[in-house]
Design a protein around this motif. Sequence first.
Motif, PDB file in Angstrom:
ATOM      1  N   LEU A 140      16.979  88.026  71.496  1.00  9.18           N
ATOM      2  CA  LEU A 140      17.586  86.715  71.704  1.00  9.18           C
ATOM      3  C   LEU A 140      16.823  85.921  72.760  1.00  9.18           C
ATOM      4  O   LEU A 140      16.507  84.744  72.557  1.00  9.18           O
ATOM      5  N   LEU A 161      15.398  85.063  66.708  1.00  6.08           N
ATOM      6  CA  LEU A 161      16.773  84.601  66.891  1.00  6.08           C
ATOM      7  C   LEU A 161      17.666  85.004  65.724  1.00  6.08           C
ATOM      8  O   LEU A 161      18.798  85.461  65.927  1.00  6.08           O
ATOM      9  N   ALA A 177      18.444  88.737  65.938  1.00  8.35           N
ATOM     10  CA  ALA A 177      19.424  89.044  66.981  1.00  8.35           C
ATOM     11  C   ALA A 177      20.826  88.638  66.547  1.00  8.35           C
ATOM     12  O   ALA A 177      21.788  89.389  66.749  1.00  8.35           O
TER      13      ALA A 177
END
Length: 97
Positions: free
Chosen positions: A5, A71, A74
């Motif tokens: 992240l 992203l 995650a």
Amino acid sequence: MMKQLIGGGIAVISGVLLFGFTLVAAAVYTLQMGSGGYYSEYGLYLSALWEVGIVPLVLSIIFFIIGLVLLFKAIDNEWKGKYFLVAEDTKPNDTES
């Protein structure tokens, strides 16, 4: 998961900043090329962008794509852990009868 992240966020932000600064540098450079010396088939701005360099644009796109992939990985792992794997943990025990 947290590393993905943070790494994804940093990659996306750095890709966007590099892209923006490259476009601003090309815009500033057009003032120097305004008197002549640019390719007429590309126009003034695209000629200035070519002179500034294509490498920063390619790097910014690569950073942005890598950041989005990190992203999404995650977020996908978080959602799987929160919503889909919980159902497997709540199986009834055989010892409660």
